[in-house]
Enzyme design. Structure first.
Site, mmCIF file in Angstrom:
data_model
loop_
_atom_site.group_PDB
_atom_site.id
_atom_site.type_symbol
_atom_site.label_atom_id
_atom_site.label_comp_id
_atom_site.label_asym_id
_atom_site.label_seq_id
_atom_site.Cartn_x
_atom_site.Cartn_y
_atom_site.Cartn_z
ATOM 1 C CE LYS A 54 -3.848 -2.362 1.980
ATOM 2 N NZ LYS A 54 -4.446 -2.932 3.167
ATOM 3 C CD GLN A 98 -3.860 -4.871 6.003
ATOM 4 O OE1 GLN A 98 -3.872 -3.843 5.362
ATOM 5 N NE2 GLN A 98 -4.220 -6.033 5.486
ATOM 6 C CG ASP A 121 -10.485 -1.058 4.000
ATOM 7 O OD1 ASP A 121 -10.075 -1.502 2.921
ATOM 8 O OD2 ASP A 121 -9.945 -1.278 5.090
HETATM 9 N N1 GUN Z 1 -6.812 -7.410 4.946
HETATM 10 C C1 GUN Z 1 -6.853 -8.080 3.760
HETATM 11 N N2 GUN Z 1 -7.468 -7.333 2.826
HETATM 12 C C2 GUN Z 1 -7.820 -6.177 3.421
HETATM 13 C C3 GUN Z 1 -8.466 -5.000 2.956
HETATM 14 O O1 GUN Z 1 -8.881 -4.864 1.806
HETATM 15 N N3 GUN Z 1 -8.637 -4.023 3.881
HETATM 16 C C4 GUN Z 1 -8.214 -4.134 5.157
HETATM 17 N N4 GUN Z 1 -8.422 -3.116 5.989
HETATM 18 N N5 GUN Z 1 -7.603 -5.214 5.623
HETATM 19 C C5 GUN Z 1 -7.403 -6.217 4.737
#
Ligand code: GUN
Length: 291
Positions: A54, A98, A121
């Site tokens: 990210k 996350q 998200d």
């Molecule tokens: N963990 C795995 N994929 C994601 C996602 O798209 N967003 C978040 N916040 N955590 C994740």
């Protein structure tokens, strides 16, 4: 027939290039750059990789990345306090916590605490609720809401590959809040006739055989067999399963490729799209601030 590969790496690069260009124009016009706060709690190796990716995508797009790492031992109170601080910061336009969180922390409470206007998200019930109330995809695109990044990425793959789902039979395998449910709703908003299958579905092979478009999001390696795929169907494989033979999708790739017209590989299909759509959402969050 050998299927055409839907190249998620190339398509995500194109999405990120568009975002980078728009971020540059935005910064020139408004005098600030969009900022994304990413919160990582603990040391889950997969999460560390996601967070690193990210950060890299932010730098490719000219988005400021604000990282907060809390120890495995962080309390619910500490995490909630951080989320409230990020909600209040003017230079933070998007917030992503996350997942999964370490045991003992309440994910739901944290997700509910994120300001919906910063919820890039798309997991907050306000964003989920908003998009469910709108009938057509084009109208969803124009609303001040955030779509969850993986389903949004699936739709972008179909769109940029020129696949029109209008009036077609789409079968979604998996009913999770993060992928199955929202992708089914989005396909419906593009006039597909959608069937959502799950562990209790009777005759899954028979249902999948009726599909023009298959979205597999069950999280089991090669669960969907090649001979379930109708000749000429489009296959979007959301699965990322670690096996002794390496990363595998939810679909038996080789056999399915013999029958499908288009198929996403794993890795290199849906995976890279999730982060690209996160970048798009973060730009949108900053834009909503200057509206
Ligand atoms: N963990 C795995 N994929 C994601 C996602 O798209 N967003 C978040 N916040 N955590 C994740």
């Amino acid at each position: 027939m050998a299927a055409q590969l839907i190249d998620g790496k190339a398509i995500s690069a194109a999405v990120k290039a568009d975002v980078a260009k728009e971020v540059g124009e935005f910064a020139k016009k408004y005098g600030f750059t969009p900022g994304l706060a990413v919160v990582l709690v603990g040391e889950n190796p997969a999460s560390q990789v996601y967070v690193r990716n990210k950060k890299k995508a932010c730098s490719e797009c000219g988005i400021r990345s604000i990282e907060h790492t809390l120890p495995e031992t962080a309390t619910q109170g500490e995490l909630m306090k951080l989320v409230r601080e990020l909600n209040a910061r003017d230079d933070v336009h998007g917030i992503l916590v996350q997942l999964p969180l370490p045991k003992g922390l309440d994910e739901n409470e944290v997700l509910l605490a994120i300001d919906p206007s910063k919820d890039v998200d798309g997991f907050h019930p306000v964003n989920v609720g908003k998009f469910l109330t709108i009938k057509f995809y084009e109208d969803i695109m124009n609303m001040d809401l955030f779509l969850p990044c993986t389903p949004y990425g699936c739709m972008e793959l179909l769109d940029r590959t020129g696949v029109d789902v209008n009036g077609r039979n789409a079968v979604v395998i998996g009913r999770s809040n993060i992928v199955g449910k929202p992708v089914a709703m989005l396909l419906m908003s593009k006039n597909a006739t959608v069937t959502v299958c799950h562990s209790r579905t009777r005759d899954l092979p028979g249902v999948v055989r009726g599909a023009d478009v298959v979205v597999a999001a069950i999280g089991r390696a090669e669960y969907v067999k090649g001979d379930w795929i109708r000749e000429g169907a489009v296959v979007i494989d959301v699965g990322v399963n670690r096996t002794e033979q390496g990363l595998k999708g939810d679909v038996e790739f080789e056999a399915a490729s013999e029958r499908a017209s288009h198929i996403t590989p794993v890795p290199g299909g849906v995976g890279p799209m999730t982060i690209a759509m996160l970048m798009k959402n973060t730009l949108k969050a900053a834009r909503d601030r200057v509206k």
